[in-house]
Motif scaffolding. Structure first.
Motif, PDB file in Angstrom:
ATOM      1  N   ILE A   1     -10.420  -1.142  14.737  1.00 51.58           N
ATOM      2  CA  ILE A   1     -10.936   0.133  14.218  1.00 51.58           C
ATOM      3  C   ILE A   1     -12.430   0.023  13.945  1.00 51.58           C
ATOM      4  CG2 ILE A   1     -10.867   1.690  12.232  1.00 51.58           C
ATOM      5  CD1 ILE A   1      -7.810   1.082  12.119  1.00 51.58           C
TER       6      ILE A   1
ATOM      7  N   ARG B   1       3.815  -0.873   7.994  1.00 53.23           N
ATOM      8  CA  ARG B   1       5.146  -1.216   7.508  1.00 53.23           C
ATOM      9  C   ARG B   1       6.029  -1.486   8.709  1.00 53.23           C
ATOM     10  NH1 ARG B   1       5.992   1.443   2.576  1.00 53.23           N
ATOM     11  NH2 ARG B   1       4.040   1.288   1.419  1.00 53.23           N
TER      12      ARG B   1
ATOM     13  N   ARG C   1     -10.331   5.953   8.819  1.00 54.06           N
ATOM     14  CA  ARG C   1      -9.238   5.706   9.774  1.00 54.06           C
ATOM     15  C   ARG C   1      -8.455   4.458   9.407  1.00 54.06           C
ATOM     16  NH1 ARG C   1      -8.530   5.157  14.778  1.00 54.06           N
ATOM     17  NH2 ARG C   1     -10.340   3.900  15.321  1.00 54.06           N
TER      18      ARG C   1
ATOM     19  N   ARG D   1       5.697  -4.975  23.864  1.00 52.33           N
ATOM     20  CA  ARG D   1       6.887  -4.144  23.686  1.00 52.33           C
ATOM     21  C   ARG D   1       6.892  -2.942  24.621  1.00 52.33           C
ATOM     22  NH1 ARG D   1       9.296  -1.871  18.091  1.00 52.33           N
ATOM     23  NH2 ARG D   1       7.499  -0.500  18.092  1.00 52.33           N
TER      24      ARG D   1
ATOM     25  N   GLU E   1      -5.864   5.175   6.839  1.00 49.51           N
ATOM     26  CA  GLU E   1      -4.676   5.813   7.436  1.00 49.51           C
ATOM     27  C   GLU E   1      -3.768   4.776   8.091  1.00 49.51           C
ATOM     28  OE1 GLU E   1      -6.049   8.413  10.463  1.00 49.51           O
ATOM     29  OE2 GLU E   1      -7.256   9.638   9.104  1.00 49.51           O
ATOM     30  N   ARG E   2      -4.377   3.882   8.855  1.00 48.73           N
ATOM     31  CA  ARG E   2      -3.582   2.913   9.603  1.00 48.73           C
ATOM     32  C   ARG E   2      -2.904   1.909   8.665  1.00 48.73           C
ATOM     33  NH1 ARG E   2      -1.889   4.048  14.724  1.00 48.73           N
ATOM     34  NH2 ARG E   2      -3.614   4.300  16.171  1.00 48.73           N
ATOM     35  N   LEU E   3      -3.641   1.464   7.644  1.00 46.44           N
ATOM     36  CA  LEU E   3      -3.052   0.486   6.732  1.00 46.44           C
ATOM     37  C   LEU E   3      -1.866   1.090   5.984  1.00 46.44           C
ATOM     38  CD1 LEU E   3      -6.164  -1.366   5.268  1.00 46.44           C
ATOM     39  CD2 LEU E   3      -4.625  -2.086   7.101  1.00 46.44           C
ATOM     40  N   ALA E   4      -1.958   2.378   5.690  1.00 43.16           N
ATOM     41  CA  ALA E   4      -0.831   3.028   5.005  1.00 43.16           C
ATOM     42  C   ALA E   4       0.418   3.000   5.880  1.00 43.16           C
ATOM     43  CB  ALA E   4      -1.200   4.461   4.639  1.00 43.16           C
ATOM     44  N   GLY E   5       0.225   2.915   7.190  1.00 41.18           N
ATOM     45  CA  GLY E   5       1.361   2.863   8.101  1.00 41.18           C
ATOM     46  C   GLY E   5       1.746   1.455   8.502  1.00 41.18           C
TER      47      GLY E   5
ATOM     48  N   MET F   1       0.852  -1.193   0.000  1.00 38.40           N
ATOM     49  CA  MET F   1       0.000   0.000   0.000  1.00 38.40           C
ATOM     50  C   MET F   1       0.883   1.237   0.000  1.00 38.40           C
ATOM     51  SD  MET F   1      -3.258   0.640   2.427  1.00 38.40           S
ATOM     52  CE  MET F   1      -3.842  -0.924   1.878  1.00 38.40           C
ATOM     53  N   ARG F   2       0.475   2.237  -0.705  1.00 38.34           N
ATOM     54  CA  ARG F   2       1.321   3.420  -0.826  1.00 38.34           C
ATOM     55  C   ARG F   2       1.353   4.210   0.481  1.00 38.34           C
ATOM     56  NH1 ARG F   2      -2.986   6.741  -4.517  1.00 38.34           N
ATOM     57  NH2 ARG F   2      -4.301   7.368  -2.795  1.00 38.34           N
TER      58      ARG F   2
ATOM     59  N   THR G   1       2.278   3.451  18.480  1.00 41.26           N
ATOM     60  CA  THR G   1       1.943   3.939  17.151  1.00 41.26           C
ATOM     61  C   THR G   1       2.603   3.090  16.059  1.00 41.26           C
ATOM     62  OG1 THR G   1       3.737   5.522  17.299  1.00 41.26           O
ATOM     63  CG2 THR G   1       1.542   6.300  17.874  1.00 41.26           C
ATOM     64  N   SER G   2       3.344   2.063  16.445  1.00 35.04           N
ATOM     65  CA  SER G   2       3.865   1.140  15.443  1.00 35.04           C
ATOM     66  C   SER G   2       2.721   0.218  15.021  1.00 35.04           C
ATOM     67  CB  SER G   2       5.019   0.348  16.048  1.00 35.04           C
ATOM     68  OG  SER G   2       5.449  -0.613  15.119  1.00 35.04           O
ATOM     69  N   VAL G   3       2.154   0.529  13.869  1.00 30.12           N
ATOM     70  CA  VAL G   3       0.911  -0.141  13.465  1.00 30.12           C
ATOM     71  C   VAL G   3       1.042  -1.670  13.415  1.00 30.12           C
ATOM     72  CG1 VAL G   3      -0.913  -0.216  11.727  1.00 30.12           C
ATOM     73  CG2 VAL G   3       0.245   1.941  12.219  1.00 30.12           C
TER      74      VAL G   3
ATOM     75  N   GLU H   1      -7.855   0.552  18.674  1.00 34.11           N
ATOM     76  CA  GLU H   1      -6.530  -0.056  18.527  1.00 34.11           C
ATOM     77  C   GLU H   1      -5.504   0.452  19.545  1.00 34.11           C
ATOM     78  OE1 GLU H   1      -8.071   1.953  16.425  1.00 34.11           O
ATOM     79  OE2 GLU H   1      -6.711   3.360  15.457  1.00 34.11           O
TER      80      GLU H   1
END
Lengths: 435, 435
Positions: free
Chosen positions: B138, B71, B62, A196, B65-69, A1-2, B12-14, A171
């Protein structure tokens, strides 16, 4: 995903986790000269939800983290000024904002009752009023989760409970819920972020999807055992539970650590599964049960041969009480007690000091709360408040989660035995408020 | 307060907003060769909570937004590897992880019913299974808030409602709750972070603390009016409501925009306040009421001269249903429908396609859901699913919150009238599942 600019990230700006009116009040108070008046705000509950018999203090550690981040970035001030929330003078004041007051609080893991002054914030009106929402959000959420979780731990009578409710709540709230449940005595969590951030043990093996992915159940079990060894938990209820158990032991052998059952009549299923496992020689293979367990369902399984519980929805939603009813009230201005008139009968103004009074046996008798003074000292008293922040600096060595777990366990031993009943009732410890 | 490393920021680390077992399954599937099998997962509700008559889709924006992060930073992989959650091969795979599959979903603001395939994720097993928890967190949260909020909007019969519940829920959940309530038709929020992140109108004036801070009530009102003008809301119930109203009009004049009452019998108080305001010539001064309002309390005030409601606890906790019961289930592997045996009677495997069928008058008749095929086309059908992600790229122009508000409003006009009743009942639109 971008990649995308995650707009929701703006939510991590702590000073905006706040209600609009706090800034409006600061603006008006700065303009009229009252902003610097020394004030005392207190956090307390007027009542416990749903006939609960005690509350559990949770979230202090998270609060310290958040308060440390309560500083205004330039874009925060620009937003507030640009949207007319504050005037230019207030914007300038916010740029220099540092909380420079004092905070006292009950320890995480301690109990509280209606009227207990859980947290006391003192300093100038403007500095203190801005903290209202974020303090209440953290404490109302975390205390609610911990109180429900503590009841489940009591109901489980020493059997471990795994927190696995992340998917049933927001979340980020999920991470805090895992922390609060662990504080309350849960054994572990499925939530990796909580693992963590807070060092909580995490666990998990596989879902029904993993079995459905494979050509058949033995193939799925073989794959899991190949990766994790026999010190794992096989989920046996995707198809037929009895056949699932036979497949599990055929694949893993009688040394398999555990099976999990996530559906059906758990009482009957646990009994049948125990007999079948024993007949297969897997006498040490544990039985984990899950599926909409709350404290009542856990209590009802007390006689079943269950070794471990998994709890989800109920724990992350406070088991019927998703918020703790805590309020943040101004109780003192320039040394003078203040109180809203409609609350005269229930609420006492002035800064409170609290002790918990015990019998020689160690059982709690009452909590004594004195306004603008100190309770008379008695043998067996325990002081409940301790300094957390002085002059804006954190001065407490915060207890570890393990220490908070111990404090709660000791606290629940010390209350009258009725306090551990699951049925609705009065608070188990009276709070005696002395003006 | 001094700076500290905010450990909670790690949340915030998705990719870690995830249950441990998802990684365990990926590890085992990578090792046994099933990880790349094409799979379809669906999000749906087996039932609506508490006899609700409809569900509201919320959280899609929302989620994007979360899926974009989603990684993996190096420290995420190190944590998973270092704690034995994944093996070395899986760690390497995670470093390269990009979701490259497809997602289809109902639009935000649309209605759903038990069995509606709200969101469909397709791609390799390993890519899709990792998204389970964050997607459910979510949607379960935001749909729960929106559903309760929509009932309050119906009960308010066109009168605006202000969302002011931030202090009653987790500090980050509060921001999402404000968004979901606005989507459901609330007029504004007190939450500033939601105002910044989502462009929601924010509002707020003052609390009881502001009045208590001052020497007397007229001084507090004068300060507020000096800062905000008479286009503001004065909180009149700190001491005596009647005197508070007299003080308010004395200070601000009869052009005062509004008074707020936050305690007492709101029905009686609103009536008396209206009469008093009128007698003082303040016939256009509005009355805002707040204080533990849910949809039932709002409905009970329908005949009272109330102009604006403020809702807090009930809206941010889903008004008795804090989670939406949504599940994420594997329904297809390599084109073959799969289903857990215990659910054979209730659940149909295979990828679903859904349409909502309407009478010529526009009233909804039923929702038709077909597994591995398409519903026969009929006049008045509306297709419910739309492409959100293709090959890992977001392809949808997401509706604005305003458009989602409109969609929900239109949707609630189109359902049978029983659907708007507040009492418990069956889902107002049947879902016809065709295998």
């Amino acid at each position: 995903m971008r990649d995308a600019v995650p707009a929701g990230r703006a939510t991590t700006s702590v000073p905006l986790l706040t209600d609009h009116y706090e800034y409006t009040m600061v603006s008006a108070a700065l303009a009229d000269g009252t902003a610097e008046r020394p004030c005392v705000f207190e956090v307390f509950a007027r009542r416990l939800p749903n006939g609960r018999r005690y509350g559990v203090v949770a979230g202090i550690g998270r609060l310290v983290e958040r308060l440390a981040g309560f500083r205004f970035a330039e874009e925060d001030v620009d937003f507030l000024r640009g949207n007319g929330v504050v005037d230019a003078d207030t914007a300038e004041w916010l740029r220099r904002y540092r909380f420079s007051g004092d905070i006292d609080c009950y320890a995480e893991g301690d109990l509280f009752f209606p009227g207990s002054p859980i947290l006391t914030v003192s300093g100038s009106f403007a500095e203190c009023v801005l903290l209202e929402t974020v303090i209440l959000s953290i404490l109302n959420h975390d205390c609610a989760i911990a109180a429900g979780a503590a009841r489940m731990v009591t109901a489980a009578r020493g059997r471990p409970i795994i927190e696995m409710g992340s998917r049933r709540t927001h979340e980020d709230a999920a991470v805090a819920a895992a922390r609060a449940a662990y504080l309350a005595g849960f054994a572990s969590t499925s939530n990796l972020a909580a693992g963590r951030a807070y060092g909580i043990p995490t666990g998990g093996t596989s879902a029904h999807a993993f079995t459905l992915l494979h050509s058949d159940e033995p193939a799925a079990f073989a794959s899991q055992v190949a990766m994790l060894g026999t010190d794992t938990t096989l989920l046996v209820d995707t198809y037929d539970i009895s056949q699932g158990i036979r497949n599990a032991i055929a694949v893993a052998g009688p040394g398999l650590r555990a099976i999990r059952i996530d559906s059906g009549d758990l009482d009957v299923m646990a009994q049948q599964s125990r007999e079948l496992l024993n007949s297969l020689g897997a006498t040490d293979t544990a039985i984990v049960v899950s599926g909409d367990l709350d404290e009542y369902a856990i209590a009802a399984l007390a006689a079943a041969p269950v070794d471990v519980y998994g709890a989800g929805t109920a724990v992350v939603t406070g088991s019927g009480a998703p918020t703790a009813n805590l309020v943040y009230k101004l109780v003192e201005v320039a040394g003078r007690p203040v109180v809203k008139r409609s609350e005269h009968k229930r609420t006492v103004g002035g800064r409170k000091t609290a002790v918990r009074r015990h019998k020689p046996t160690g059982t709690v008798v009452e909590e004594v709360v004195v306004s603008q003074g100190r309770p008379e000292s008695m043998p067996g008293d325990r002081e409940l408040q301790r300094p957390l922040v002085r002059g804006g600096e954190i001065v407490a060595d915060l207890p570890s989660l393990t220490e908070s777990r111990d404090l709660l366990r000791q606290g629940l031993i010390a209350i009258p035995w009725e306090g551990l009943k699951l049925s609705p009732g009065d608070p188990t410890v009276p709070v005696v408020m002395l003006p």
